[in-house]
Enzyme design. Structure first.
Site, PDB file in Angstrom:
ATOM      1  N   GLU A   1       0.782  -1.237   0.000  1.00 50.79           N
ATOM      2  CA  GLU A   1       0.000   0.000   0.000  1.00 50.79           C
ATOM      3  C   GLU A   1       0.816   1.290   0.000  1.00 50.79           C
ATOM      4  O   GLU A   1       0.319   2.313   0.472  1.00 50.79           O
ATOM      5  CB  GLU A   1      -0.909  -0.012   1.235  1.00 50.79           C
ATOM      6  CG  GLU A   1      -0.177   0.148   2.597  1.00 50.79           C
ATOM      7  CD  GLU A   1       0.104  -1.154   3.330  1.00 50.79           C
ATOM      8  OE1 GLU A   1       0.172  -2.199   2.656  1.00 50.79           O
ATOM      9  OE2 GLU A   1       0.270  -1.115   4.562  1.00 50.79           O
TER      10      GLU A   1
ATOM     11  N   GLU B   1      -5.613  -2.647  -0.593  1.00 52.66           N
ATOM     12  CA  GLU B   1      -4.491  -1.702  -0.652  1.00 52.66           C
ATOM     13  C   GLU B   1      -5.008  -0.271  -0.706  1.00 52.66           C
ATOM     14  O   GLU B   1      -4.446   0.628  -0.073  1.00 52.66           O
ATOM     15  CB  GLU B   1      -3.589  -1.982  -1.855  1.00 52.66           C
ATOM     16  CG  GLU B   1      -3.042  -3.410  -1.928  1.00 52.66           C
ATOM     17  CD  GLU B   1      -2.440  -3.929  -0.644  1.00 52.66           C
ATOM     18  OE1 GLU B   1      -1.911  -3.123   0.140  1.00 52.66           O
ATOM     19  OE2 GLU B   1      -2.524  -5.151  -0.407  1.00 52.66           O
TER      20      GLU B   1
HETATM   21  N1  PHE Z   1       1.072  -4.541   3.861  1.00 52.91           N
HETATM   22  C1  PHE Z   1       0.764  -5.417   2.767  1.00 52.91           C
HETATM   23  C2  PHE Z   1      -0.746  -5.598   2.788  1.00 52.91           C
HETATM   24  O1  PHE Z   1      -1.298  -6.210   3.640  1.00 52.91           O
HETATM   25  C3  PHE Z   1       1.378  -6.758   2.818  1.00 52.91           C
HETATM   26  C4  PHE Z   1       2.870  -6.807   2.704  1.00 52.91           C
HETATM   27  C5  PHE Z   1       3.647  -6.988   3.813  1.00 52.91           C
HETATM   28  C6  PHE Z   1       3.466  -6.687   1.483  1.00 52.91           C
HETATM   29  C7  PHE Z   1       5.005  -7.053   3.736  1.00 52.91           C
HETATM   30  C8  PHE Z   1       4.821  -6.776   1.380  1.00 52.91           C
HETATM   31  C9  PHE Z   1       5.604  -6.962   2.499  1.00 52.91           C
HETATM   32  O2  PHE Z   1      -1.438  -5.062   2.028  1.00 52.91           O
HETATM   33 ZN    ZN Z   2      -2.754  -4.981   4.284  1.00 53.66          ZN
END
Ligand code: PHE
Ligand code: ZN
Length: 866
Positions: free
Chosen positions: A268, A302
């Site tokens: 995101e 996202e």
């Molecule tokens: N934060 C992202 C999500 O949940 C997941 C993610 C975590 C992507 C770590 C890459 C590395 O949308």
């Molecule tokens: Zn997430």
């Protein structure tokens, strides 16, 4: 001392040790000079003291400082402390500049800046930014970023970062550059940069306040036509978040980039989401209906992070569920509103039971807000995400959607621009929604799936419901307190088949009783309707009560659940040897056949729901019902039941297949329902009448004008011993040559099949020219499918365990994050029968003995040995 044989004691990070940052970084400028094999970075940080410390700690990981300037002057007042860079700073505010150089091409971990398919991209969550430059790489340090990107235009015609593009220029020697500025202060994990030869599907969205936002989905040339579904999902999400949560987008530009090498689903980053191609690219010929749903769900997820994650971020990584649990709930509610409420709820519960319940009952169990970790990457789990979403959903169930919205508004208003905690969220819901969540907070601190029992007693026109709860012990948490468990329930009158309204009871002690007057005879209990609480329930219903509910419960989830429970009870008895006489077995099967026949015939059901109801409980969920499961016995019992049902219902299933096959392709619920039914019918027939099923599957395959039908048919053929299997696998491969996401399916279908030679097939596929350890999608397609396939993984001779352990050891040096995800299946050993358990344990021991193991894999494997 021989240091090579003494692994360093793992460093454990504790939630209780949190300290505010000693230095803040209100502003940062990054200058990138791009190259696939060498990229140079100069980071200029405006730092401000936030404590009495005179030493600034900048985290690093595998990088070296080529030069350090303090307030514009070359400085020697710095030193390394392990991977971190420490700078002595006398004053309250300084400017630090550090130059680093990195090799993106050599970065197989896919964390930090890496090369994928000729393009450069970044992944910083959770701790990847420190692989790009030295920085206080923690989510509570928020900075405004300005990013200059310079590189050869021929290789990188498109240069992207967060926020808005504020300038571009053409240089000499084919170089060009762009400057990006993101006005919203953000933590380093939300930084992103992408450079490559990309084309955009462009669109616009006008926000609720009338601002026009430019939307771009960037892909490689040739893929534009496969971005329309993602674009529609993005626009739908933007609108939905305005309408349902009152949240408006806050920049004039929103970019999405699809990359083919990615550890997770998507990321995101502010204004520049980076996606795994599998969650962007779709057309009817290459993507299934499930892929379409996955894309809409992840695009929404996202996008929703822009508020739940970016505008309000996490104070530290223990608070991960603050953004992930909440955002999963938001994307689930979005998908419920866009499609079928009930089918979406059933799918979400299936994921929870198939992935999260096993976490909760295994050696890696942790609360949705963990207390400690060695490697935070290991905590991007179904517990933090999906159980986290269930916990917030329970708050919403208890207060209702309106009061929940008021609580969310208060949360966003209070904490906008801040790095917050789970506690902040709970407090905002308490104040905004007007509810006391003191005891409810246990859901944040106690791991384990609560076990609830429900029993109805009947006397003098009064039905008395007795509820008990017990939270099982989990690692580090031997004894638990009673949780707050909201249960939606209805009591059906046996004679009329109706109930007089649903009620919500809240179980918050170890045992409670509730009296319901006005029942001449004992009512039929429908409880945990809509799966209002993420618990394992023993409602003690008789088979006839379950058949009653499966036929007429007005809560679609409860209806599904009754059918599932009917099958679970039957299979558990079968496996445990509880069905000693043939009569019991016959009666059990007959009840299931009757219920399924009613589902097939019920004109009030839509086909999407009908297809859902025909799916038998999965092996993982069935295994959860046993203290020590025998995977071979579970497979045999489940397949045996399928074969019996397929025989008993052959005519109905063939008719169903024929009826569904006549519906032309479209994305309507009706057409999707037909496709789901079509393949479900084949799945049951395959176990019973394999020649007939193979013939029907082959004709479905040949006639298919879409991937759902083609993949469904091929999946069935993959499990059968028929010459049609090789023929259609070959045709599929030829037809989709070079389409990576479809070739992933080709690997996955074979590795996940019921074919007796599936293990040998996986071994052969691992040597296939198109298999590559460097691409996580391909690795998961082959080996995660194999690890989830009991016929491969749980071979009695242990060869399946050996294969996964070999994979972990080979993958660990290349991509530790992905390697570590394969440990959990081996970690289930305590819940598997002793013969196999010993073999699984031996593989874990072999893994932890490997010198130089990553902290990711070490943490998972050592905790799994326990
Ligand atoms: N934060 C992202 C999500 O949940 C997941 C993610 C975590 C992507 C770590 C890459 C590395 O949308
Ligand atoms: Zn997430």
């Amino acid at each position: 001392m021989d240091i090579s044989s003494t692994p360093p004691a793992p460093k454990v990070i504790h939630r209780a040790d949190y300290q505010p940052p000693e230095w803040l970084v209100p502003e940062v400028t990054l200058a990138f000079n791009l190259g696939i094999e060498q990229t140079r970075v100069v980071a200029t940080l405006k730092v401000r003291r936030n404590s009495s410390s005179q030493v600034l700690r900048l985290n690093g990981d595998g990088i070296a400082a080529e030069k350090v300037l303090v307030d514009g002057q070359p400085s020697n007042a710095w030193r390394m402390d392990g991977a971190d860079l420490l700078v002595d700073l006398p004053g309250d505010a300084h400017e630090i500049a550090v130059a680093t150089a990195i090799n993106p091409k050599a970065n197989t971990q896919l964390m930090g800046l890496y090369a994928s398919n000729g393009m450069l991209c970044t992944q910083c969550e959770a701790e990847g930014f420190r692989r790009i430059t030295f920085f206080p790489d923690r989510p509570d340090v928020l900075s405004v970023y300005t990013v200059h990107i310079e590189g050869p235009k021929a290789l990188f015609p498109v240069l992207l970062s967060n926020g808005n593009c504020t300038g571009t220029s053409e240089g000499a020697d084919g170089m060009h550059s762009a400057t990006w500025r993101d006005p919203w202060p953000k933590p380093s994990y939300l930084f992103a940069l992408v450079a490559g030869d990309l084309v955009a599907n462009h669109d616009t969205f006008t926000t609720m306040s009338g601002r026009k936002v430019d939307l771009n989905i960037w892909v490689r040339e040739g893929d534009q036509d496969r971005t329309h579904h993602a674009m529609q999902a993005l626009k739908d999400s933007m609108k939905w978040d305005e309408e349902v949560f009152g949240r408006e987008y806050d920049l004039n530009l929103f970019n999405i980039v699809a990359v083919s090498d990615f550890n997770m689903g998507a990321m995101e980053n502010k204004g520049l989401n980076v996606f795994n191609t599998r969650y962007i690219l779709a057309d009817p010929d290459t993507a299934t209906d499930a892929d379409y749903d996955g894309i809409a769900g992840v695009v929404a997820h996202e996008y929703f992070h822009n508020w739940s994650g970016n505008r309000v971020t996490c104070r530290d990584w223990f608070q991960l569920s603050l953004k992930e649990g909440f955002t999963v709930l938001r994307d689930q509610l979005f998908s419920q509103d866009m499609g079928s409420q009930s089918v979406k709820r059933i799918e979400d519960v299936r994921v929870l039971r198939g992935s999260q319940f096993p976490e909760d009952s295994g050696p890696l169990a942790h609360p949705i807000r963990p207390d400690s970790y060695q490697e935070i990457s290991n905590f991007y789990t179904a517990t933090v995400y999906n159980k986290g979403a269930e916990v917030i959903r329970m708050m919403r169930t208890m207060v209702g959607p309106e009061r929940f919205r008021t609580g969310c508004d208060l949360y966003f208003n209070r904490h906008d621009g801040e790095a917050a905690t789970c506690e902040d969220f709970v407090k905002a819901i308490e104040a905004g929604a007007g509810i006391d969540l003191a005891q409810f907070r246990l859901w944040y601190s106690q791991a384990g799936t609560p076990r609830v029992t429900a029993r109805i007693a009947h006397e003098d026109n009064v039905a008395t419901l007795t509820l008990t709860q017990e939270v099982p012990a989990t690692p580090g948490q031997p004894s638990k307190q009673p949780m707050v468990i909201p249960l939606r329930l209805a009591l059906f009158d046996r004679a009329s088949g109706k109930h007089s309204g649903e009620q919500l009871v809240v179980l918050d002690r170890a045992e409670m009783q509730f009296a319901f007057p006005g029942f001449a005879q004992a009512p039929v209990l429908s409880i945990n309707r809509g799966f209002s609480a993420p618990v394992a329930l023993d409602a003690g219903q008789s088979a006839s009560d379950l058949v009653f509910l499966a036929a007429r419960d007005d809560d679609p989830f409860a209806r599904y659940e009754a059918l599932q429970q009917l099958v679970v009870q039957h299979l558990v008895a079968e496996v445990a040897g509880g069905m000693l006489c043939e009569g019991d077995r016959e009666a059990g099967r007959d009840a299931i056949r009757g219920a399924l026949a009613a589902v097939i015939a019920d004109p009030a059901l839509d086909d999407l729901m009908r297809g859902e109801l025909l799916i038998l409980p999965g092996e993982a969920y069935l295994s959860e019902q046993f203290e020590k499961a025998d995977p071979a016995a579970i497979r045999a019992a489940r397949e045996g039941l399928k074969a019996w049902l397929g025989t008993a219902l052959t005519d109905q299933l063939v008719a169903l297949h024929e009826r569904a096959s006549a519906v032309p392709y479209s994305l309507s619920a009706l057409a999707r329902g037909s496709r789901k039914l079509k393949t479900q019918a084949l799945v049951l027939l395959a176990a019973a009448v394999p020649e007939l099923a193979a013939r029907l599957a082959a004709s479905q395959f040949d006639a298919a004008d879409n991937m759902t039908d083609r993949q469904g048919a091929l999946g069935v053929l993959c499990g059968l011993d028929t010459p049609l299997r090789a023929e259609k696998l070959g045709a599929f491969h030829t037809r989709h040559a070079g389409e990576a996401l479809v070739i992933d399916k080709w690997f996955g279908l074979q590795a996940g099949s019921f074919h007796p030679k599936a293990f040998e097939q996986v071994k052969a596929l691992a040597g296939h020219a198109e298999f590559a350890l460097t691409n996580p999608n391909r690795v998961r397609a082959l080996f995660m499918s194999a690890a989830m396939n009991a016929g491969v993984f749980h071979r009695a001779d242990g060869a399946g365990y050996g294969m996964i352990a070999d994979l972990i050891l080979a993958l660990d040096p290349l991509n530790a994050q992905t390697a570590a995800r394969f440990v959990a299946p081996l970690g289930r050993w305590r819940r598997i029968e002793p013969g196999r358990a010993a073999l699984m344990r031996a593989e874990l021991e072999r893994i932890v003995a490997q010198p130089g193991l990553s902290k990711d894999t070490f943490e998972q494997a050592s905790k799994s040995l326990g």
